[in-house]
Enzyme design. Structure first.
Site, PDB file in Angstrom:
ATOM      1  N   GLU A 173       2.556  40.327 -22.445  1.00 41.00           N
ATOM      2  CA  GLU A 173       3.087  39.083 -21.884  1.00 41.00           C
ATOM      3  C   GLU A 173       3.475  38.046 -22.936  1.00 41.00           C
ATOM      4  O   GLU A 173       2.873  36.964 -23.024  1.00 41.00           O
ATOM      5  CB  GLU A 173       2.075  38.480 -20.903  1.00 41.00           C
ATOM      6  CG  GLU A 173       1.755  39.377 -19.734  1.00 41.00           C
ATOM      7  CD  GLU A 173       0.804  38.726 -18.731  1.00 41.00           C
ATOM      8  OE1 GLU A 173       0.334  37.595 -18.987  1.00 41.00           O
ATOM      9  OE2 GLU A 173       0.519  39.336 -17.699  1.00 41.00           O
ATOM     10  N   TYR A 214       1.829  39.953 -10.208  1.00 38.93           N
ATOM     11  CA  TYR A 214       0.764  39.587  -9.283  1.00 38.93           C
ATOM     12  C   TYR A 214       1.274  39.048  -7.950  1.00 38.93           C
ATOM     13  O   TYR A 214       0.669  39.263  -6.926  1.00 38.93           O
ATOM     14  CB  TYR A 214      -0.150  38.536  -9.930  1.00 38.93           C
ATOM     15  CG  TYR A 214      -0.977  39.094 -11.058  1.00 38.93           C
ATOM     16  CD1 TYR A 214      -2.275  39.527 -10.839  1.00 38.93           C
ATOM     17  CD2 TYR A 214      -0.468  39.215 -12.347  1.00 38.93           C
ATOM     18  CE1 TYR A 214      -3.047  40.063 -11.859  1.00 38.93           C
ATOM     19  CE2 TYR A 214      -1.224  39.742 -13.384  1.00 38.93           C
ATOM     20  CZ  TYR A 214      -2.515  40.167 -13.140  1.00 38.93           C
ATOM     21  OH  TYR A 214      -3.266  40.699 -14.159  1.00 38.93           O
ATOM     22  N   ARG A 256      -6.418  50.971 -19.839  1.00 36.30           N
ATOM     23  CA  ARG A 256      -5.616  50.131 -20.716  1.00 36.30           C
ATOM     24  C   ARG A 256      -6.512  49.029 -21.274  1.00 36.30           C
ATOM     25  O   ARG A 256      -7.101  48.248 -20.514  1.00 36.30           O
ATOM     26  CB  ARG A 256      -4.453  49.514 -19.939  1.00 36.30           C
ATOM     27  CG  ARG A 256      -3.631  48.567 -20.812  1.00 36.30           C
ATOM     28  CD  ARG A 256      -2.547  47.834 -20.052  1.00 36.30           C
ATOM     29  NE  ARG A 256      -1.987  46.819 -20.934  1.00 36.30           N
ATOM     30  CZ  ARG A 256      -1.810  45.541 -20.612  1.00 36.30           C
ATOM     31  NH1 ARG A 256      -2.116  45.104 -19.404  1.00 36.30           N
ATOM     32  NH2 ARG A 256      -1.308  44.697 -21.485  1.00 36.30           N
ATOM     33  N   ASN A 312       3.499  43.546 -15.868  1.00 39.85           N
ATOM     34  CA  ASN A 312       2.360  42.859 -15.265  1.00 39.85           C
ATOM     35  C   ASN A 312       2.887  41.966 -14.165  1.00 39.85           C
ATOM     36  O   ASN A 312       3.725  41.090 -14.425  1.00 39.85           O
ATOM     37  CB  ASN A 312       1.624  41.997 -16.296  1.00 39.85           C
ATOM     38  CG  ASN A 312       0.878  42.803 -17.322  1.00 39.85           C
ATOM     39  OD1 ASN A 312       0.830  44.033 -17.262  1.00 39.85           O
ATOM     40  ND2 ASN A 312       0.278  42.120 -18.280  1.00 39.85           N
ATOM     41  N   HIS A 317      -3.115  41.167 -27.327  1.00 43.46           N
ATOM     42  CA  HIS A 317      -3.318  40.482 -26.057  1.00 43.46           C
ATOM     43  C   HIS A 317      -3.806  39.066 -26.352  1.00 43.46           C
ATOM     44  O   HIS A 317      -4.935  38.694 -26.018  1.00 43.46           O
ATOM     45  CB  HIS A 317      -4.315  41.249 -25.181  1.00 43.46           C
ATOM     46  CG  HIS A 317      -4.228  40.917 -23.725  1.00 43.46           C
ATOM     47  ND1 HIS A 317      -4.076  41.880 -22.734  1.00 43.46           N
ATOM     48  CD2 HIS A 317      -4.260  39.728 -23.070  1.00 43.46           C
ATOM     49  CE1 HIS A 317      -4.046  41.289 -21.552  1.00 43.46           C
ATOM     50  NE2 HIS A 317      -4.151  39.974 -21.729  1.00 43.46           N
ATOM     51  N   GLU A 319      -0.470  45.816 -15.133  1.00 44.94           N
ATOM     52  CA  GLU A 319      -1.448  44.919 -14.500  1.00 44.94           C
ATOM     53  C   GLU A 319      -0.972  44.576 -13.105  1.00 44.94           C
ATOM     54  O   GLU A 319       0.208  44.288 -12.897  1.00 44.94           O
ATOM     55  CB  GLU A 319      -1.630  43.603 -15.275  1.00 44.94           C
ATOM     56  CG  GLU A 319      -2.475  43.671 -16.519  1.00 44.94           C
ATOM     57  CD  GLU A 319      -2.635  42.301 -17.177  1.00 44.94           C
ATOM     58  OE1 GLU A 319      -2.580  41.273 -16.460  1.00 44.94           O
ATOM     59  OE2 GLU A 319      -2.804  42.259 -18.398  1.00 44.94           O
ATOM     60  N   GLN A 371     -11.369  38.995 -23.640  1.00 41.22           N
ATOM     61  CA  GLN A 371     -11.897  38.693 -22.316  1.00 41.22           C
ATOM     62  C   GLN A 371     -13.186  39.428 -21.983  1.00 41.22           C
ATOM     63  O   GLN A 371     -13.910  39.030 -21.070  1.00 41.22           O
ATOM     64  CB  GLN A 371     -10.835  38.997 -21.256  1.00 41.22           C
ATOM     65  CG  GLN A 371      -9.629  38.075 -21.348  1.00 41.22           C
ATOM     66  CD  GLN A 371      -8.606  38.363 -20.272  1.00 41.22           C
ATOM     67  OE1 GLN A 371      -7.694  39.141 -20.474  1.00 41.22           O
ATOM     68  NE2 GLN A 371      -8.767  37.746 -19.115  1.00 41.22           N
TER      69      GLN A 371
END
Length: 478
Positions: free
Chosen positions: A178, A316, A78, A314, A132, A380, A21
């Site tokens: 994930e 959200y 991280r 993680n 990842h 996250e 990313q």
């Protein structure tokens, strides 16, 4: 707020990123393509048709990014490593012969070593994620990647290379990020690399996600076994896995919706958490899939059970759950943000799947601690503000909705720790930088730093300064 409600001096506050990313430079120091490099070449793979070829150019600008981390008061960072920068897939020596592995790419090792040492010079603790989502394309081509059990040995080979190269200076390790997304989005819905589903690239949504997930669990567990036997006795350190989950709350108090919320947890989070922390797949998942769910041998489950020193999380958002869905990957439940009275849970993000709801974060931390009895590392947590894509510079740095999000979620974190006695050891905000957001391309921004992609200039947003001050005020001095 009580003055006694502080976080311990060893609490890890920082920011998170992932190699594909942010790094760019897809062929530098011998890196070969990952499944994301190839996937992004497909028409319609990303919303804007773009890839991570440049991203935030962090391969070249990492010193600038580390300076930002220091400016933001981060105690830890991280980040993930690029598997195909660490292992040399250009060599002809990589074969299908059992026990034969592709050689280590010393140029890749040297790059990451320099990066880690720069972090340490800045007083920032490196926290490495081994995987990842960027599986080397060479392994996908060779035997189907995560669909073939041979990937377990290749992952352990890669993990060993990283442990041996960096174990003396890195004490915080995450094997996988994930795995639900790798399995469900990559082999179920087909919207992430390698893009397989019943509708695309010859996949089979009914079976492939569960096969890929099974191999991901085994790869994680075998890497941990090697670490505990060979690295920890020499260098110390902690290792675990990061799983993703929303908070799942019943839409109302009807028994079927209460049951549906639990099934959502079992099938979404428990798919990976239950084998790793309890030693078996959830009963709800077995009932849902029957013989399509792979089985562990007794020898395998002995390696899998207990194979994480902590619970990497993680998270959200929160979903209100009702009975009656059809999607197996979500436990066949219906989810929404709409309460029975018609009101929304909270502030809507730029992306449709995310709303602000701090109470859900607190509830999720409590659920995980009660269910799995393992210390939690929040790896996250973040928000994609609408203002990131609607406001021009310089106004875009005033990300009011993201500040609201972090204000609520950090308060919920403190409540979970002090009022509920949940042992949370870290908080990593996603993300340090606006970046390549997978299938969204560059149309979605999660960073506390605005990136002008034309110039690669970094502009700190108000949320970065909010988090800096909040953790300065709440982490005890050593």
């Amino acid at each position: 707020m009580s003055q006694t409600q502080h976080l311990p001096s060893d609490f890890l506050f920082g920011f998170a990123t992932a190699a594909y990313q942010i790094e760019g430079s897809p062929s530098a120091v011998g890196r070969t393509p990952s499944i994301w490099d190839v996937f992004c070449q497909s028409e319609g793979a990303t919303k804007d048709g773009k890839s991570g070829d440049v991203a935030t150019d962090s391969f070249n600008r990492y010193k600038e990014d580390i300076a930002l981390l220091k400016t933001y008061g981060a105690k830890a960072y991280r980040f993930s490593l690029s598997w195909s920068r660490i292992i040399d897939f250009n060599s002809a020596s990589g074969t299908d012969v059992p026990g034969s592995f592709d050689p280590i790419n010393e140029s890749g090792i040297k790059f990451y070593r320099q990066f880690i040492e720069e972090l340490l010079k800045a007083g920032i603790t490196p926290c490495i994620t081994l995987y990842h989502w960027d599986l080397p394309q060479a392994l996908h081509d060779r035997y189907g990647g995560w669909l073939d059990k041979r990937v377990v040995d290749d992952f352990v080979h890669y993990a060993k290379a990283c442990f041996n190269a960096f174990g003396d200076v890195v004490k915080h390790w995450i094997t996988l990020n994930e795995p639900w997304c790798s399995s469900g989005l990559g082999y179920g819905y087909g919207i992430h690399a390698p893009g397989r589903s019943s509708k695309s690239r010859g996949g089979n949504t009914a079976t492939e996600p569960w096969i890929a997930g099974h191999h991901l669990i085994l790869a994680h567990a075998h890497a941990v076994r090697y670490f505990r036997s060979n690295v920890a006795p020499l260098h110390g350190g902690t290792i675990g896995i990061t799983l993703d989950s929303s908070a799942y709350l019943p839409y109302d108090d009807k028994p079927e919706n209460v049951q549906a919320a639990q099934r959502a947890y079992d099938c979404r989070l428990g798919w990976f958490a239950d084998p790793i922390y309890k030693g078996f797949y959830p009963a709800a998942l077995k009932e849902l899939l029957g013989e399509r769910l792979p089985q562990f041998t007794e020898q395998e489950i002995a390696i899998v059970k207990g194979s994480s020193d902590f619970f990497g999380l993680n998270t959200y958002t929160t979903n209100l759950v009702e009975e009656g869905g059809t999607d197996e990957l979500n436990g066949k439940v219906k989810t929404s943000f709409i309460r029975p009275d018609g009101t929304q849970l909270g502030t809507q993000a730029h992306v449709p799947w995310l709303q602000t709801y701090p109470a859900g974060f607190r509830a999720l931390l409590n659920y995980i601690w009660k269910t799995y009895q393992t210390p939690i590392y929040v790896t996250e947590n973040g928000f994609a503000a609408k203002s990131d894509v609607t406001l021009p510079l310089p106004e875009v740095v005033h990300d009011v909705d993201r500040v609201e999000y972090y204000s609520g979620y950090t308060e919920a974190l403190l409540q979970a720790i002090h009022e509920d006695s949940v042992p949370v050891k870290s908080y990593f905000a996603w993300s340090l930088l606006d970046n390549f957001e997978w299938a969204d391309g560059y149309t979605t921004r999660f960073g506390v730093t605005y990136i002008d992609y034309d110039t690669q200039v970094r502009y700190p947003k108000d949320s970065a300064w909010f988090l800096k001050k909040w953790f300065e005020d709440h982490i005890q001095k050593a």
